[in-house]
Design a protein around this motif. Structure first.
Motif, PDB file in Angstrom:
ATOM      1  N   GLU A  10       3.001   2.036  16.354  1.00 26.68           N
ATOM      2  CA  GLU A  10       2.751   3.108  17.326  1.00 26.68           C
ATOM      3  C   GLU A  10       3.156   4.481  16.785  1.00 26.68           C
ATOM      4  N   GLU A  11       4.253   4.511  16.029  1.00 22.45           N
ATOM      5  CA  GLU A  11       4.749   5.804  15.574  1.00 22.45           C
ATOM      6  C   GLU A  11       4.188   6.190  14.203  1.00 22.45           C
ATOM      7  N   GLY A  12       3.590   5.219  13.529  1.00 19.65           N
ATOM      8  CA  GLY A  12       3.168   5.458  12.144  1.00 19.65           C
ATOM      9  C   GLY A  12       2.046   6.471  12.037  1.00 19.65           C
ATOM     10  N   GLU A  13       1.881   6.943  10.825  1.00 18.00           N
ATOM     11  CA  GLU A  13       0.832   7.920  10.543  1.00 18.00           C
ATOM     12  C   GLU A  13      -0.542   7.254  10.678  1.00 18.00           C
ATOM     13  N   ASN A  14      -0.700   6.090  10.065  1.00 23.36           N
ATOM     14  CA  ASN A  14      -1.989   5.402  10.074  1.00 23.36           C
ATOM     15  C   ASN A  14      -1.889   4.163  10.962  1.00 23.36           C
ATOM     16  N   GLN A  15      -2.379   4.309  12.169  1.00 22.96           N
ATOM     17  CA  GLN A  15      -2.293   3.161  13.089  1.00 22.96           C
ATOM     18  C   GLN A  15      -3.451   2.201  12.888  1.00 22.96           C
ATOM     19  N   TYR A  16      -4.481   2.694  12.213  1.00 22.37           N
ATOM     20  CA  TYR A  16      -5.710   1.920  12.139  1.00 22.37           C
ATOM     21  C   TYR A  16      -5.647   0.845  11.057  1.00 22.37           C
ATOM     22  N   CYS A  17      -6.592  -0.083  11.158  1.00 21.66           N
ATOM     23  CA  CYS A  17      -6.771  -1.127  10.149  1.00 21.66           C
ATOM     24  C   CYS A  17      -7.808  -0.607   9.158  1.00 21.66           C
ATOM     25  N   SER A  18      -7.546  -0.827   7.866  1.00 22.01           N
ATOM     26  CA  SER A  18      -8.466  -0.258   6.877  1.00 22.01           C
ATOM     27  C   SER A  18      -9.647  -1.156   6.560  1.00 22.01           C
ATOM     28  N   ARG A  19      -9.731  -2.258   7.238  1.00 15.32           N
ATOM     29  CA  ARG A  19     -10.963  -3.029   7.336  1.00 15.32           C
ATOM     30  C   ARG A  19     -11.412  -3.732   6.063  1.00 15.32           C
ATOM     31  N   TYR A  20     -11.403  -3.063   4.946  1.00 13.61           N
ATOM     32  CA  TYR A  20     -11.983  -3.661   3.745  1.00 13.61           C
ATOM     33  C   TYR A  20     -10.943  -4.414   2.914  1.00 13.61           C
ATOM     34  N   CYS A  21      -9.654  -4.133   3.161  1.00 10.43           N
ATOM     35  CA  CYS A  21      -8.649  -4.543   2.171  1.00 10.43           C
ATOM     36  C   CYS A  21      -8.382  -6.037   2.136  1.00 10.43           C
ATOM     37  N   CYS A  22      -8.360  -6.718   3.290  1.00 10.83           N
ATOM     38  CA  CYS A  22      -8.102  -8.166   3.270  1.00 10.83           C
ATOM     39  C   CYS A  22      -9.129  -8.849   2.379  1.00 10.83           C
ATOM     40  N   THR A  23     -10.400  -8.548   2.647  1.00 13.48           N
ATOM     41  CA  THR A  23     -11.458  -9.199   1.885  1.00 13.48           C
ATOM     42  C   THR A  23     -11.353  -8.848   0.406  1.00 13.48           C
ATOM     43  N   THR A  24     -11.155  -7.552   0.127  1.00 20.38           N
ATOM     44  CA  THR A  24     -11.095  -7.133  -1.270  1.00 20.38           C
ATOM     45  C   THR A  24      -9.934  -7.796  -1.986  1.00 20.38           C
ATOM     46  N   ALA A  25      -8.796  -7.869  -1.323  1.00 21.50           N
ATOM     47  CA  ALA A  25      -7.626  -8.458  -1.956  1.00 21.50           C
ATOM     48  C   ALA A  25      -7.873  -9.929  -2.275  1.00 21.50           C
ATOM     49  N   LEU A  26      -8.422 -10.655  -1.308  1.00 21.18           N
ATOM     50  CA  LEU A  26      -8.645 -12.081  -1.527  1.00 21.18           C
ATOM     51  C   LEU A  26      -9.723 -12.307  -2.579  1.00 21.18           C
ATOM     52  N   ASN A  27     -10.719 -11.460  -2.530  1.00 22.20           N
ATOM     53  CA  ASN A  27     -11.779 -11.555  -3.521  1.00 22.20           C
ATOM     54  C   ASN A  27     -11.215 -11.321  -4.921  1.00 22.20           C
ATOM     55  N   THR A  28     -10.328 -10.332  -5.024  1.00 17.13           N
ATOM     56  CA  THR A  28      -9.698 -10.053  -6.312  1.00 17.13           C
ATOM     57  C   THR A  28      -8.862 -11.253  -6.751  1.00 17.13           C
ATOM     58  N   ALA A  29      -8.166 -11.855  -5.798  1.00 10.56           N
ATOM     59  CA  ALA A  29      -7.334 -13.015  -6.129  1.00 10.56           C
ATOM     60  C   ALA A  29      -8.196 -14.145  -6.686  1.00 10.56           C
ATOM     61  N   ILE A  30      -9.394 -14.288  -6.125  1.00 15.61           N
ATOM     62  CA  ILE A  30     -10.304 -15.334  -6.619  1.00 15.61           C
ATOM     63  C   ILE A  30     -10.741 -15.008  -8.047  1.00 15.61           C
ATOM     64  N   ILE A  31     -11.091 -13.742  -8.238  1.00 12.59           N
ATOM     65  CA  ILE A  31     -11.562 -13.336  -9.567  1.00 12.59           C
ATOM     66  C   ILE A  31     -10.451 -13.497 -10.600  1.00 12.59           C
ATOM     67  N   VAL A  32      -9.252 -13.112 -10.226  1.00 17.82           N
ATOM     68  CA  VAL A  32      -8.126 -13.197 -11.150  1.00 17.82           C
ATOM     69  C   VAL A  32      -7.917 -14.641 -11.582  1.00 17.82           C
ATOM     70  N   LYS A  33      -8.005 -15.519 -10.613  1.00 17.56           N
ATOM     71  CA  LYS A  33      -7.774 -16.927 -10.920  1.00 17.56           C
ATOM     72  C   LYS A  33      -8.877 -17.494 -11.809  1.00 17.56           C
ATOM     73  N   ARG A  34     -10.080 -16.989 -11.588  1.00 19.51           N
ATOM     74  CA  ARG A  34     -11.204 -17.456 -12.397  1.00 19.51           C
ATOM     75  C   ARG A  34     -11.134 -16.894 -13.809  1.00 19.51           C
ATOM     76  N   LYS A  35     -10.730 -15.644 -13.878  1.00 18.36           N
ATOM     77  CA  LYS A  35     -10.831 -14.945 -15.148  1.00 18.36           C
ATOM     78  C   LYS A  35      -9.661 -15.254 -16.079  1.00 18.36           C
ATOM     79  N   PHE A  36      -8.483 -15.466 -15.498  1.00 17.86           N
ATOM     80  CA  PHE A  36      -7.295 -15.626 -16.325  1.00 17.86           C
ATOM     81  C   PHE A  36      -6.675 -17.005 -16.130  1.00 17.86           C
TER      82      PHE A  36
END
Lengths: 442, 131, 93, 372, 645
Positions: free
Chosen positions: E386-412
């Motif tokens: 409630e008091e924070g500067e950014n109250q909103y959800c940035s929408r793209y990050c969960c998917t991007t993070a998990l997608n990156t985790a998949i790629i990392v596991k595949r690539k390395f």
């Protein structure tokens, strides 16, 4: 009214064209796409299977996260669509086949089902409805109340014209006798028509999950287990009851539970994807319920609150501060008590142990499924679908509006779950792409 | 419960593009403010004529509040000094007419300042009550 | 069209569905039971269910339909603020 | 503070559970289970322990033994994480941890090992048995190579070793679980609990509740084909046959009169055993529910051994009336005895181990409840 | 003076009528002077009600219309159109806001709210009495659009606009196009790749004669209206002209003595003052970065196409619409936020994405150590309470993070991913990415806002401590080789576009549309449209949808060739005007000129320039200027209406 076009004529003869674009589905996506295309000057035909355009949205109570009343947003758009000089609308009409011609135009066959009412004469006065002796469940109120066999679907329907449900009509003739404008005509029949269009926009929307599949929740068996869409009607201004009431015994509920992810994110029903809207519409309904029933408690059983869109997080916080109770759990089963109350069984995450909680009304936040019927309409060309039967976006990351068929574009939830703002944007995208296609064609 | 300030009437001049949306937002968010607050929207806060303000005060409004655009004004930076000038000019006129200049107040309300608006209203009504 | 009643024309080729006729009978019976019950004065849905012997969910559906078509009206909640009380609407002359 | 150990999840896969990492923690499995309640909560928390690598939580838990693998959780799991499989794997994992030789771990982790080990054991047991009947030609031929006494003593040592191992396993389990449950044994409560455990072991009321659950696949099925009854049949059959064999052994006059109580017991038990194993095998082959769809090599061997033991038992039964002393019958007797002994010997290491680990867990469970 | 006014009070399906006694309002005004008819209606905006109003206007010969309903921002145009359909001039219509500013704001005071609604409706009636018929001005619409930002959203808008035949000026502030997507590497589970997507779009741009791409270009000023905006664009010198062979550039790059952190790689690597991000980037020639170049001239001698004396250019363009598609900035954690900038093994998501992208397959190394365990902390800079500067959800990050985790596991080889989340929000089909990441064995932990994870360094090892909701709030600790902070989207920091174009921002400080559902790409400034992530967090598909929707809207508004402007302009009463000229000094648009004969000097308004702000109104000592729609009669009438009893 429409001229019938000879089927096997070839060559780019513009005079053959009935419409530039056929928009299939008159929901909010179809309307928005049609409006944007019509504004550029194209002639549009909207074909709607149902009796009214406006789709699901016109039946909603209010919309998140602004709590604008849904009708206030839908009706102006719907009437703008209906009134646009470049747009024609056929309701109660289905597209039966779409075939590409050699000149790249599409031959379309449509089936116009009759209302047994002359559309030009009906004034929507409802006098027929008053005299009709038949009362059967009203699908526009999700069967919570009855309607007549001759009826106007709902007060803000577009067009506001009566329709006769012939399967439930006993042919008593009272309506015909009563109609002041002689609009009722039982000799009318369904007709097939052929048209030629240059391009097609698919806006056929979605289906709602049928929760009887998940027998553990008792939907259908326990009357006080209802779907969110049924609750949506109860909260809408044109609601079936005088207040929010339990369907079983008309009690004003004071302890309502929402079960999220019913039919979504669930491999056992074959739908592993998230429906994207249930978290927020449940949050919205919870807020509206607190307004309608100030003494009531509302509990939302959730897994993850998907408050991702603009203003959604703030809206969720607002619900929390209003006292909506959010419990992280997936309810495993519902049991009915003698008094109609329901016992929910779930694992409480704070302890890891099984809990039981009693509520007097349970609302299932049912998810969105694909409406894949449209696939079979295309003859000679394959409309590709994704594994969940939504229309596959051929090139999602550079052109989300195009499908596997050139000249056929997708708007709204036909490609996957979406909320209203996203639906409207995607309809805009489909309109942009259809415009580009038509420019290139000419 | 009801304090005497609840019976006071205040006229708010809001602006079409900036402060009126904020006042709408206050309603949308159900942030309650006294019902004696009435709003007239104008294109820009620097367009308010002193005679309108004085007319309002003479017709029975207890106070006039200008919800100014401030630096957000779509018509440019001149809005701020112009609005300040007209407020000063009006207050001089008010004094001449024997109206307490505190009955006119101005503050910048941005397009999302729903909460500040409600705060301003409450404090302005409170101040008016003490006049 | 005017005087020719098209209903008759259709009746020559189409019979009213059995289901529709049955449904009409059933609904009318239930409607009558509820009307009789409401004739005794203000009542809630469980009251009517008890008196008419109908399932409460049937009473809810049928009576709310009657309410929709202007035969019944609600008065307000009962003392416990649990159930609404309903009464018959006087018929328009 | 607990440290996360991602290695455990990989290890558990070797114990026969593959999907549990796809769990998204809805907890439906726990609530769908008809056995869970305030005093026992699984499987979701165990998926957590498995994912996070909290080995101690797993091996000090009585709860994993309370599960009868009815499969409701796997069937309804929205992510198809097969929590039921995980529970079974955790039981194997725990048995491997309790049992000090490491043989269990190898049997469970490697199909080939379990096959080779079982066969080798069979050969060994066959030889050992021949020492009991030193007069048949094969024995005589064998004793030309290896002295009779050595084989006999080795056999005895092996049996004692197995006995000690099984006992150590139980003690280990007791200590592990008690580290968490912290019960203090009092005679009266102990006796009461033992009574309860015995009642439960024989009635398996809790298992029945799984089948009778309103939403279970089995709810509307006939009792005779429900998993509970099959399990019951196998258990009863095995115990009955064991008793009958022991009685026969004590009476020193095996298998002559069919009306002898020990014979009747043996016949009835054998029928139960054969029925239970056949239907279970059919279920496993047909994968009728998720609970039956994951079958490890050890499970197959176990069921097949039981079935063969049953069938050979009846063969011998019939043989008594015909040509009792034929070579073929002798061979069948040998096979039967080998199978039976193998089952007994593998008690400590195989799936059968649950027959004494589970009662101990139940003991803790009931004792705790009693203390409350 | 209007004598036959129609008044309609809307229930708004309970939104108004639950608080305001609508029929009481109707009764209170129906006998007012000039009122011919007053009614209430369930939904004034519904088609049936609209038809009823049209019928009333024609059958009762109404000469003015008042509708009391929601905010005019929602439906002013709807009802003006209703009036128009009935043949009533749309400026003889007044909308009274009894929803946002009455029933919603005073929902606990039903009596006062009804009283207020009555006064508001009366005030509307008093205003409409003095309203006058006006016709909008028509001006020709330039058949061109300026698109700001050549990320994928801007490129997509440009292509769609050009496809419908409009001229497009596509401006990119940087020296390279592609925006954030070019930086992003693998997208959506490695089926697509950022630079590849960018080059696919760019191929279409290059094929279009209608698209004029300006690189290193900034908007410096803007004036005018929808239909004809006049814009000034500054083109920064790239200091490289013509082409030079690759080896020449490579030598120039290697000789450059200035080395700065490479912001394309979020500071993970460094670059020279003459630089290029990646080889296939457009334009495929380097640029010299003025901010860091010391103009030593070393490169100039190596390559003839380097020209350090290149000057900036100014362009003047005329466009009908402006589409703003300026994108976002990744959230920059504060120093010490989860160990950021204090523990060197703590990276942000964009940094990590770059690290993954530039590392060869096989082993993942960072700062000389092979990485096995990666711990991701979600919602950094988003959902700050409630008091924070950014109250909103940035929408793209969960998917991007998990997608990156998949790629990392595949690539390395040999990677364990541990996700510390606040509830995964992979909405829609993105749920499948979450499922895939679970299935590959990623560990998920969940924390609440009250109990944030702690990142610590002990004996050279990094630990993340978290109170895990999923394990009955047990305290857990993970030793990790790398911590990735999943940072959200924030509005562009150095974005002067908002001030220049006067685009309002929302509660989240992103640009605000008029209405998310009714007019989702329009701003309060007519002709200035917004799309993509400058409007709020979006993923790529959503960015493209909104960019195309903005193009569609733009095409629709310019297609007829004419734009209709509000006729609300100032008007001088030449009888009263003394020609003192004070008003000239306050007009921001030079719309007032001196006119009239010498003996009677006066001013007059240049209507095409007047924007109807009204700044000239109060300064006139003679009260000789009025603004259409806001005349003294109308304004004082409204005040009278508000105070009448």
């Amino acid at each position: 009214m429409k001229k019938i076009v000879e089927q096997n004529q070839a060559g780019m003869d513009e005079s053959l064209i009935d419409y530039d674009v056929l928009v299939i589905g008159g929901g909010i996506a179809g309307d928005e796409a049609a409006l944007k295309l019509a504004d550029v000057g194209y002639k549009i035909l909207i074909v709607e299977k149902d009796l009214s355009i406006g789709g699901r949205m016109i039946l909603l109570s209010k919309v998140f996260p602004t709590l604008d009343c849904s009708a206030c947003i839908t009706t102006p758009k719907v009437s703008e669509t209906a009134r646009h000089r470049n747009i024609s609308i056929f309701t109660k009409t289905e597209v039966k086949s779409i075939t590409r011609r050699q000149d790249n135009f599409f031959d379309i066959t449509i089936l116009k089902r009759t209302r047994y009412v002359l559309e030009t004469l009906c004034t929507g006065c409802k006098e027929c409805e008053d005299v009709c002796p038949i009362l059967i469940p009203d699908e526009y109120q999700y069967n919570q109340v009855a309607r007549k066999a001759v009826f106007i679907p709902f007060s803000i329907a577009q067009p506001r014209i009566a329709n006769i449900d012939i399967d439930n009509c006993i042919l008593c003739g009272l309506c015909e006798k009563k109609c002041p404008s002689d609009a009722i005509d039982f000799t009318l029949v369904d007709t097939y028509e052929h048209l030629v269009v240059k391009s097609v926009v698919l806006a056929t929307g979605f289906r709602l999950f049928n929760p009887t599949v998940l027998s553990r929740y008792g939907y259908g068996r326990y009357k006080n287990v209802m779907t969110a869409m049924e609750m949506e009607r109860q909260l809408a201004p044109t609601r079936p009851y005088n207040s929010v009431l339990r369907p079983k015994d008309g009690k004003m509920p004071d302890n309502i539970a929402y079960l999220l992810c019913v039919g979504s994110r669930d491999q056992t029903v074959g739908n592993p994807i998230c429906s994207q809207i249930c978290c927020m519409y449940s949050t919205k309904q919870a807020q509206l319920l607190l307004g309608a029933l100030p003494m009531a408690d509302v509990t939302v059983y959730y897994l993850h609150v998907r408050a991702f869109g603009k203003g959604f997080c703030e809206f969720y916080n607002q619900a929390l501060s209003m006292g909506v109770n959010y419990i992280k759990a997936k309810v495993a089963s519902v049991r009915e008590k003698e008094n109609g109350n329901l016992i929910l069984r779930y694992e409480d995450f704070s302890t890891g142990q099984v809990e039981e909680q009693e509520h007097d009304l349970v609302v299932l936040a049912t998810g969105i499924l694909a409406n894949a019927e449209i696939e079979s309409v295309f003859k000679g060309e394959k409309l590709e679908l994704d594994p969940y039967e939504f229309v596959r976006q051929k090139d999602m990351l550079t052109n989300p509006a195009i499908t596997s068929i050139s000249g056929v574009f997708a708007a709204g939830t036909v490609t996957g779950p979406m909320d209203i703002p996203d639906t409207i944007l995607s309809a805009g995208a489909a309109a942009a792409e259809a415009t580009a296609y038509l420019k290139k064609l000419s | 419960m009801e304090s005497s300030s609840a019976k006071l009437k205040v006229l708010v001049f809001s602006t079409d593009k900036i402060s009126d949306p904020a006042i709408d937002l206050a309603g949308l968010l159900k942030k309650h403010y006294p019902a004696g607050v009435y709003t007239i929207s104008v294109p820009c806060s620097s367009a308010i004529k002193p005679r309108w303000i004085i007319h309002a005060l003479q017709r029975g409004f207890d106070g006039v509040f200008i919800a100014a655009d401030g630096t957000d004004c779509p018509y440019g930076e001149l809005c701020v000094p112009n609005t300040a000038n007209l407020v000063a000019a009006t207050q001089i006129k008010m004094e001449k007419l024997g109206i307490a200049p505190q009955r006119l107040k101005m503050a910048a309300i941005c397009s999302i300042c729903a909460e500040p608006f409600v705060r301003y209203m409450n404090s302005f009504l409170h101040d008016l009550d003490t006049i | 069209m005017g005087t020719t009643k098209t209903t008759k024309i259709l009746r020559e080729t189409r019979k009213p569905p059995e289901k529709a006729l049955e449904n009409r009978k059933l609904f009318t019976e239930r409607q009558k039971l509820i009307t009789n019950s409401l004739a005794n004065g203000l009542q809630s849905i469980p009251d009517i269910a008890k008196e008419s012997g109908l399932e409460p969910e049937v009473v809810t559906y049928v009576m709310m339909s009657m309410r929709k078509y202007g035969e019944v009206t609600e008065i307000g909640p009962d003392e416990m603020n649990e159930y609404f009380l309903y009464q018959l609407k006087p018929k328009n002359p | 503070m607990n440290s996360i150990n991602p290695k455990l999840a990989c290890d558990l896969k070797k114990f026969g559970t593959f999907d549990f990492s796809s769990c998204y923690n809805c907890g439906q499995c726990t609530a769908v289970c008809s056995i869970t309640g305030p005093d026992a909560s699984f499987p979701r928390m165990f998926i957590r322990y498995g994912m996070l690598g909290l080995t101690e939580e797993i091996i000090s838990s009585k709860d994993i033994w309370l599960c009868y693998a009815c499969g409701d959780c796997s069937e309804t799991c929205p992510r198809q994480a097969s929590p039921g499989d995980l529970m079974a794997a955790l039981r194997r994992f725990s048995m491997a941890k309790y049992e000090p030789t490491g043989l269990s771990a190898m049997i469970y982790k490697s199909n080939w090992f379990s096959l080779v080990f079982t066969l080798a054991l069979a050969v060994f047991l066959g030889f050992f048995l021949l020492t009991i009947k030193p007069d048949i030609p094969v024995s005589r031929w064998l004793f030309n190579f290896v002295p009779f006494q050595i084989i006999h003593d080795l056999g005895m040592i092996a049996f004692i070793f197995m006995g000690i191992t099984a006992f150590t396993g139980l003690i280990n389990m007791y200590r592990k679980i008690n580290r968490k449950e912290k019960i203090k044994l009092r005679l009266k409560n102990t006796l009461l609990t033992v009574k309860q455990v015995i009642a439960e072991v024989f009635s398996m009321k809790r298992y029945r509740s799984c089948d009778d659950d309103k939403f279970s696949y089995w709810q509307s099925k006939n009792l005779l084909v429900k998993p509970w009854f099959l399990h019951f049949s196998i258990m009863l059959g095995f115990l009955g046959l064991l008793t009958a064999t022991v009685l026969d052994f004590i009476l020193k006059d095996p298998a002559l009169k069919t009306w002898w109580p020990s014979r009747i017991l043996g016949t009835v038990s054998g029928l139960f055993l054969i029925y239970g194993t056949i239907i279970t095998l059919i279920y496993r082959i047909g994968k009728v529910t998720p609970a039956y769809s994951q079958t490890r090599m050890a499970d197959w061997l176990f069921l097949i051994f039981l079935l063969l033991a049953g069938i050979t038992g009846f063969w011998l039964e019939l043989a008594v009336f015909t040509d009792a002393a034929s070579t073929l019958n002798n061979l069948v007797l040998l096979v039967h005895t080998v199978l039976s002994m193998e089952l007994v010997v593998l008690f400590a290491f195989s799936k059968f181990g649950h027959a004494f680990y589970r009662p101990l867990a139940l003991f803790f469970h009931f004792y705790k409840n009693l203390e409350k | 003076m209007k004598k036959r006014i129609g008044v309609y009070v809307c229930h708004c399906g309970g939104n108004i009528s639950d608080v305001v006694n609508v029929s009481e309002v109707v009764t209170a005004v129906k006998d007012m002077e000039g009122v011919a008819i007053a009614k209430n209606t369930l939904f004034a905006c519904s088609d049936a009600a609209q038809n009823e109003i049209v019928n009333d206007i024609t059958s009762l010969h109404l000469d003015a219309l008042v509708i009391a309903s929601c905010s005019p921002k929602l439906h002013l145009h709807t009802f003006r159109a209703v009036a128009e359909r009935a043949g009533l001039n749309s400026y003889n219509y007044v909308q009274v806001n009894i929803r946002e500013q009455c029933s919603w704001a005073h929902s606990y005071e039903k009596v006062s709210a009804t009283g207020k609604a009555i006064q508001l409706v009366k005030s509307g009636i008093e205003r409409v009495i003095f309203s006058r018929a006006m016709e909008p001005f028509s001006i020709p619409a330039e058949q061109s659009v300026m698109v700001l930002g050549a990320g994928i959203g801007g490129m997509r808008s440009a292509i769609s606009l050009a496809n419908v035949g409009l001229q497009v000026y596509l401006l990119e502030r940087e020296f390279f196009i592609g925006g954030r997507t070019a930086q992003w590497g693998d997208l959506s589970a490695a089926y697509e790749n950022g630079p590849e997507v960018v080059s696919r779009l760019f191929k279409q741009i290059r094929e279009h004669a209608n698209i004029h791409l300006f690189i290193g270009a900034e908007l410096i000023s803007q004036s005018g209206n929808i239909g004809s905006f006049e814009v000034k664009v500054k083109i920064k010198p790239r200091r490289i002209s013509g082409d030079c062979d690759e080896s020449g550039f490579n030598q120039a790059i290697s000789i450059c003595p200035v080395e700065v952190p490479d912001d394309f790689n979020f500071g993970l690597t460094s670059r020279k003052a003459i630089y290029q991000h990646y080889p296939s980037e457009y334009p495929a020639i380097p640029a010299i970065d003025d901010a860091n170049c010391n103009f030593c001239g070393a490169c100039e001698s190596l390559c003839k196409s380097i020209d350090l004396n290149q000057k900036e250019e100014i362009l003047n363009l005329k466009v009908g619409n402006i589409i703003v598609n300026t994108g976002f900035d990744p959230y920059e954690p504060t120093r010490g936020e989860f160990g950021y900038n204090e523990i060197e093994r703590v990276l942000t998501l964009p940094q990590f994405k770059r690290l993954v992208d530039i590392s060869g397959a096989g082993k993942l190394n960072f700062k000389g150590k092979q990485i096995h365990t990666i711990t991701y902390i979600f919602c950094v800079g988003s959902r700050q309470g409630e008091e924070g500067e950014n109250q909103y959800c940035s929408r793209y990050c969960c998917t991007t993070a998990l997608n990156t985790a998949i790629i990392v596991k595949r690539k390395f080889a040999d990677i364990t991913n541990i996700h510390c989340t606040r509830g995964i929000r992979t909405y829609g089909k993105q749920e499948l990415i979450y499922e895939e990441s679970s299935r590959q064995g990623d560990i998920f932990l969940e924390f609440s806002f009250e109990n944030m994870p702690v990142v610590e360094e002990r004996n050279g090892k990094v630990f993340v401590r978290i109170k895990d909701i999923l394990t009955a709030n047990r305290e857990m600790e993970a030793e990790t080789d790398l911590v990735v902070l999943i940072t959200g989207m924030v509005p562009r920091r150095n974005n002067n576009i908002a001030q220049m174009l006067k685009i309002p921002t929302g509660r989240d400080h992103f640009f605000n549309e008029i209405h998310a559902k009714l007019r989702p790409v329009e701003t309060v400034i007519d002709g200035v449209l917004i799309a993509g992530t400058c409007q709020g967090p979006k993923n790529i598909m959503e960015t493209l949808n909104s960019s195309m929707a903005a193009a569609a809207k733009s095409a629709a508004s310019l297609s007829s060739g004419t734009i209709h402007l509000e006729p609300i302009v100032a008007d001088v009463n030449t009888d009263q005007c003394t020609g003192c000229g004070i008003c000239l000094t306050v007009c921001p648009f030079d719309a007032i000129v001196t006119a009239g004969p010498e003996d009677k000097p006066a001013v007059s308004i240049v209507i095409s320039r007047c924007k109807g702000c009204g700044m000239c109104l109060p300064v006139c000592p003679e009260d000789a200027i009025e603004l259409y729609g806001f005349t003294n009669e109308e304004m004082e009438g409204m005040i009278d209406g508000l105070t009448s009893y």
